[in-house]
Design a protein around this motif. Structure first.
Motif, PDB file in Angstrom:
ATOM      1  N   ASP A 183       0.809  -1.227   0.000  1.00 61.99           N
ATOM      2  CA  ASP A 183       0.000   0.000   0.000  1.00 61.99           C
ATOM      3  C   ASP A 183       0.836   1.268   0.000  1.00 61.99           C
ATOM      4  OD1 ASP A 183      -2.391  -1.519   2.284  1.00 61.99           O
ATOM      5  OD2 ASP A 183      -2.302  -1.527   0.086  1.00 61.99           O
ATOM      6  N   TYR A 184       2.156   1.125   0.090  1.00 60.03           N
ATOM      7  CA  TYR A 184       3.002   2.320   0.227  1.00 60.03           C
ATOM      8  C   TYR A 184       4.010   2.483  -0.897  1.00 60.03           C
ATOM      9  CZ  TYR A 184       1.116   2.112   4.920  1.00 60.03           C
ATOM     10  OH  TYR A 184       0.253   2.051   5.989  1.00 60.03           O
ATOM     11  N   ALA A 185       4.375   1.388  -1.552  1.00 58.43           N
ATOM     12  CA  ALA A 185       5.489   1.424  -2.506  1.00 58.43           C
ATOM     13  C   ALA A 185       5.157   2.295  -3.708  1.00 58.43           C
ATOM     14  CB  ALA A 185       5.848   0.016  -2.957  1.00 58.43           C
ATOM     15  N   GLY A 186       6.211   2.979  -4.176  1.00 59.38           N
ATOM     16  CA  GLY A 186       6.152   3.689  -5.445  1.00 59.38           C
ATOM     17  C   GLY A 186       7.304   3.146  -6.250  1.00 59.38           C
ATOM     18  N   ARG A 187       8.181   4.042  -6.688  1.00 61.43           N
ATOM     19  CA  ARG A 187       9.384   3.567  -7.363  1.00 61.43           C
ATOM     20  C   ARG A 187      10.257   2.794  -6.368  1.00 61.43           C
ATOM     21  NH1 ARG A 187      12.097   8.369  -9.201  1.00 61.43           N
ATOM     22  NH2 ARG A 187      10.234   8.593 -10.463  1.00 61.43           N
ATOM     23  N   TYR A 188      10.164   3.218  -5.106  1.00 59.79           N
ATOM     24  CA  TYR A 188      10.918   2.541  -4.049  1.00 59.79           C
ATOM     25  C   TYR A 188       9.955   2.057  -2.968  1.00 59.79           C
ATOM     26  CZ  TYR A 188      14.668   4.711  -6.675  1.00 59.79           C
ATOM     27  OH  TYR A 188      15.488   5.097  -7.698  1.00 59.79           O
ATOM     28  N   ALA A 189      10.472   1.647  -1.843  1.00 59.26           N
ATOM     29  CA  ALA A 189       9.650   0.903  -0.870  1.00 59.26           C
ATOM     30  C   ALA A 189       8.453   1.665  -0.327  1.00 59.26           C
ATOM     31  CB  ALA A 189      10.528   0.433   0.282  1.00 59.26           C
ATOM     32  N   THR A 190       8.650   2.970  -0.052  1.00 64.04           N
ATOM     33  CA  THR A 190       7.547   3.721   0.564  1.00 64.04           C
ATOM     34  C   THR A 190       7.212   4.978  -0.218  1.00 64.04           C
ATOM     35  OG1 THR A 190       9.074   4.882   2.074  1.00 64.04           O
ATOM     36  CG2 THR A 190       8.076   2.848   2.884  1.00 64.04           C
ATOM     37  N   GLY A 191       7.490   4.939  -1.519  1.00 57.82           N
ATOM     38  CA  GLY A 191       7.178   6.103  -2.346  1.00 57.82           C
ATOM     39  C   GLY A 191       8.203   6.229  -3.457  1.00 57.82           C
ATOM     40  N   ASP A 192       8.368   7.450  -3.935  1.00 52.62           N
ATOM     41  CA  ASP A 192       9.289   7.629  -5.064  1.00 52.62           C
ATOM     42  C   ASP A 192      10.673   8.115  -4.662  1.00 52.62           C
ATOM     43  OD1 ASP A 192       6.579   8.679  -7.234  1.00 52.62           O
ATOM     44  OD2 ASP A 192       7.398   6.697  -6.826  1.00 52.62           O
ATOM     45  N   GLU A 193      10.922   8.180  -3.355  1.00 51.54           N
ATOM     46  CA  GLU A 193      12.249   8.559  -2.869  1.00 51.54           C
ATOM     47  C   GLU A 193      12.861   7.384  -2.113  1.00 51.54           C
ATOM     48  OE1 GLU A 193      11.756  12.421  -4.232  1.00 51.54           O
ATOM     49  OE2 GLU A 193      13.560  11.613  -3.280  1.00 51.54           O
ATOM     50  N   LEU A 208      11.759  -3.891  -6.559  1.00 47.70           N
ATOM     51  CA  LEU A 208      12.604  -2.968  -5.798  1.00 47.70           C
ATOM     52  C   LEU A 208      14.079  -3.323  -5.981  1.00 47.70           C
ATOM     53  CD1 LEU A 208      10.549  -2.676  -2.465  1.00 47.70           C
ATOM     54  CD2 LEU A 208      10.657  -1.028  -4.336  1.00 47.70           C
ATOM     55  N   ASP A 209      14.368  -4.611  -5.971  1.00 44.30           N
ATOM     56  CA  ASP A 209      15.751  -5.082  -6.148  1.00 44.30           C
ATOM     57  C   ASP A 209      16.321  -4.547  -7.462  1.00 44.30           C
ATOM     58  OD1 ASP A 209      17.359  -8.210  -6.861  1.00 44.30           O
ATOM     59  OD2 ASP A 209      18.021  -6.678  -5.451  1.00 44.30           O
ATOM     60  N   GLU A 210      15.524  -4.601  -8.486  1.00 43.13           N
ATOM     61  CA  GLU A 210      15.932  -4.087  -9.793  1.00 43.13           C
ATOM     62  C   GLU A 210      16.157  -2.570  -9.736  1.00 43.13           C
ATOM     63  OE1 GLU A 210      16.866  -5.443 -12.533  1.00 43.13           O
ATOM     64  OE2 GLU A 210      16.986  -3.509 -13.592  1.00 43.13           O
ATOM     65  N   ALA A 211      15.247  -1.878  -9.068  1.00 41.94           N
ATOM     66  CA  ALA A 211      15.369  -0.413  -8.958  1.00 41.94           C
ATOM     67  C   ALA A 211      16.646  -0.031  -8.202  1.00 41.94           C
ATOM     68  CB  ALA A 211      14.138   0.165  -8.256  1.00 41.94           C
ATOM     69  N   TYR A 212      16.957  -0.771  -7.142  1.00 42.09           N
ATOM     70  CA  TYR A 212      18.160  -0.452  -6.365  1.00 42.09           C
ATOM     71  C   TYR A 212      19.409  -0.637  -7.207  1.00 42.09           C
ATOM     72  CZ  TYR A 212      14.943  -0.978  -2.365  1.00 42.09           C
ATOM     73  OH  TYR A 212      13.883  -0.876  -1.504  1.00 42.09           O
ATOM     74  N   SER A 213      19.406  -1.674  -8.039  1.00 41.15           N
ATOM     75  CA  SER A 213      20.607  -1.977  -8.819  1.00 41.15           C
ATOM     76  C   SER A 213      20.951  -0.839  -9.781  1.00 41.15           C
ATOM     77  CB  SER A 213      20.441  -3.292  -9.583  1.00 41.15           C
ATOM     78  OG  SER A 213      19.485  -3.130 -10.612  1.00 41.15           O
ATOM     79  N   GLN A 214      19.991   0.033 -10.041  1.00 36.53           N
ATOM     80  CA  GLN A 214      20.221   1.166 -10.945  1.00 36.53           C
ATOM     81  C   GLN A 214      20.797   2.392 -10.236  1.00 36.53           C
ATOM     82  OE1 GLN A 214      19.592   0.664 -14.204  1.00 36.53           O
ATOM     83  NE2 GLN A 214      18.962  -1.391 -13.590  1.00 36.53           N
ATOM     84  N   LEU A 215      20.817   2.362  -8.914  1.00 39.36           N
ATOM     85  CA  LEU A 215      21.260   3.547  -8.169  1.00 39.36           C
ATOM     86  C   LEU A 215      22.778   3.569  -8.034  1.00 39.36           C
ATOM     87  CD1 LEU A 215      18.750   3.378  -5.168  1.00 39.36           C
ATOM     88  CD2 LEU A 215      18.758   5.153  -6.924  1.00 39.36           C
TER      89      LEU A 215
END
Lengths: 222, 221
Positions: free
Chosen positions: B151-161, B194-201
């Motif tokens: 219910d909270y995730a966006g691009r990341y765990a709790t939104g887009d930041e 999320l794992d995929e998103a983190y790998s891009q940071l």
């Protein structure tokens, strides 16, 4: 405090013997916050009901409901309460002392308590023998307590990090209570023993202890 | 970012594979803070010198001038308060902040301590017990995180930041996939994403175990 009041916005799902629930009970008492106590019998498996899992997906107590907000995990609940209800702050303003409070709290919540929970003890009992449970728990509590003795020796006053009760104390008190239940010899830990005595004098702590909870058996067996 | 020793007041005692150290490296990188990386060799955590820094003998330990702090959550919250303007690690909304603490605690108290016991389990009960133990505890935690964050995730765990929850999730997901081969995609679709998103940071890429000064040049795990 801890009364059945269904009009209370604050509801705490708790088990009388849960040290994690005890931390939150102390905080609510310190802050003078009324709450409805909703018992969850973890021995009977009530934490696995669909209703409770909706509140806390990992199935642990405590869980706090504050109006529309639902939070679980004692650390998260305590920091939430401290920000929403800033009376009787749970953290010192000094950033260094604040960090030591977090460190001490996390020694309890990550290095001691997870290793004494029901799942782990059942595993040890089944894989080894029931006789191995106590040595296992005593070993992990002992290791954690030794490090807390060393960590806090430069910071302790009347309480863990000075002369006021802070977050570290809310984690220590229930853990020491549990340790005594596992026959840990507290004479090895003079500072923690002294703190335990200090906590026993405080109504907020005293009223939060397991045997004082509505779901405690009328004759405590611990 | 392992930079000039003389200029950096921040020192991080770390072990390349430690997911707790990984969390702090990630936080330091997000905040753009330089630090001296002090690697711990296996066994060194029990020396009197190190136990003076952290009596429970775990990494990571942060030294900031005269101040010594151990425990990744304590360190990260300290850094967030001392260096508040660069990339705040918590949202301002109180409810979302609490969800970040809750997610971090699921990793910190319900997954990682049990993961840490895997070596003991292998030694006492045999190598064939290690993976079931890991799968059970990681799986239980991940299942809870999937439900909590949906219910909270966006691009990341709790939104887009990127916030505290991500700092704890990223290393845990890395360990689950790279070290323990937990099957993520089917069971944990949100965490996989999320794992995929983190790998891009970039902050994450520089913090991964293999990029640390003490990582062996050829990974064997």
């Amino acid at each position: 405090m801890g009364e059945p009041q269904s009009n209370c916005p604050l509801k705490l799902y708790s088990y009388w013997r849960s040290s994690c629930s005890c931390r939150v009970r102390i905080a609510l008492n310190l802050k003078g916050l009324d709450y409805e106590y909703i018992p969850i019998n973890v021995v009977k498996g009530e934490q696995f009901s669909p209703e409770f899992r909706k509140l806390n997906p990992i199935g642990y107590v405590p869980a706090l409901v504050d109006g529309d907000v639902v939070i679980s995990d004692s650390f998260a609940i305590l920091l939430y309460l401290d920000e929403k209800y800033p009376q009787r702050p749970l953290l010192p303003t000094d950033i260094r002392k604040k960090a030591i409070n977090y460190q001490a709290a996390n020694i309890v919540s990550s290095s001691i308590q997870p290793l004494q929970n029901m799942t782990i003890l059942k595993y040890i009992e089944e894989k080894v023998s029931p006789d191995e449970k106590l040595p296992w728990v005593q070993c992990h509590i002992g290791k954690g307590f030794e490090s807390l003795e060393k960590l806090l020796q430069d910071y302790a006053g009347r309480y863990a990090t000075g002369d006021d009760v802070f977050l570290a104390d809310l984690f220590l008190a229930p853990q020491i209570f549990t340790a005594k239940g596992f026959n840990v010899d507290m004479n090895q830990f003079p500072l923690l023993s002294r703190l335990d005595e200090a906590y026993s004098q405080l109504p907020a702590f005293h009223d939060a202890m397991p045997e004082k909870q509505p779901d405690a058996p009328s004759s405590s067996t611990s | 970012m392992e930079e000039n020793y003389k200029a950096s007041p921040l020192k991080l005692y770390s072990y390349w594979m430690s997911s707790c150290s990984f969390r702090v490296r990630l936080a330091l990188n997000l905040k753009g803070l330089d630090y001296e990386y002090i690697p711990l060799v296996e066994g060194q955590q029990y020396t009197p010198e190190f136990m003076k820094l952290n009596p429970i003998s775990y990494v990571p330990v942060l030294v900031d001038g005269e101040l010594v702090i151990a425990d990744s959550l304590a360190i990260i919250l300290y850094l967030n308060e001392k260096y508040p303007h660069q990339h705040p690690l918590l949202p301002t909304d109180l409810h979302k902040k609490a969800i970040n603490y809750q997610a971090a605690s699921i990793v910190h108290s319900s997954i990682q301590p049990h993961q840490n016991q895997a070596r003991y389990i292998e030694k006492e009960f045999g190598p064939d017990q290690k993976l079931p133990w890991l799968r059970y505890h990681i799986g239980k935690g991940f299942a809870a995180l999937e439900k909590l964050l949906k219910d909270y995730a966006g691009r990341y765990a709790t939104g887009d930041e990127v916030h505290l929850a991500d700092i704890f999730l990223a290393p845990q997901l890395y360990a689950a996939t790279k070290r323990f081969n937990i099957d993520m995609q089917d069971q944990f679709p949100l965490l996989s994403r999320l794992d995929e998103a983190y790998s891009q940071l970039p902050a994450f890429q520089v913090a991964i175990p293999e990029k640390q000064p003490d990582a062996p040049s050829s990974r064997t795990s």
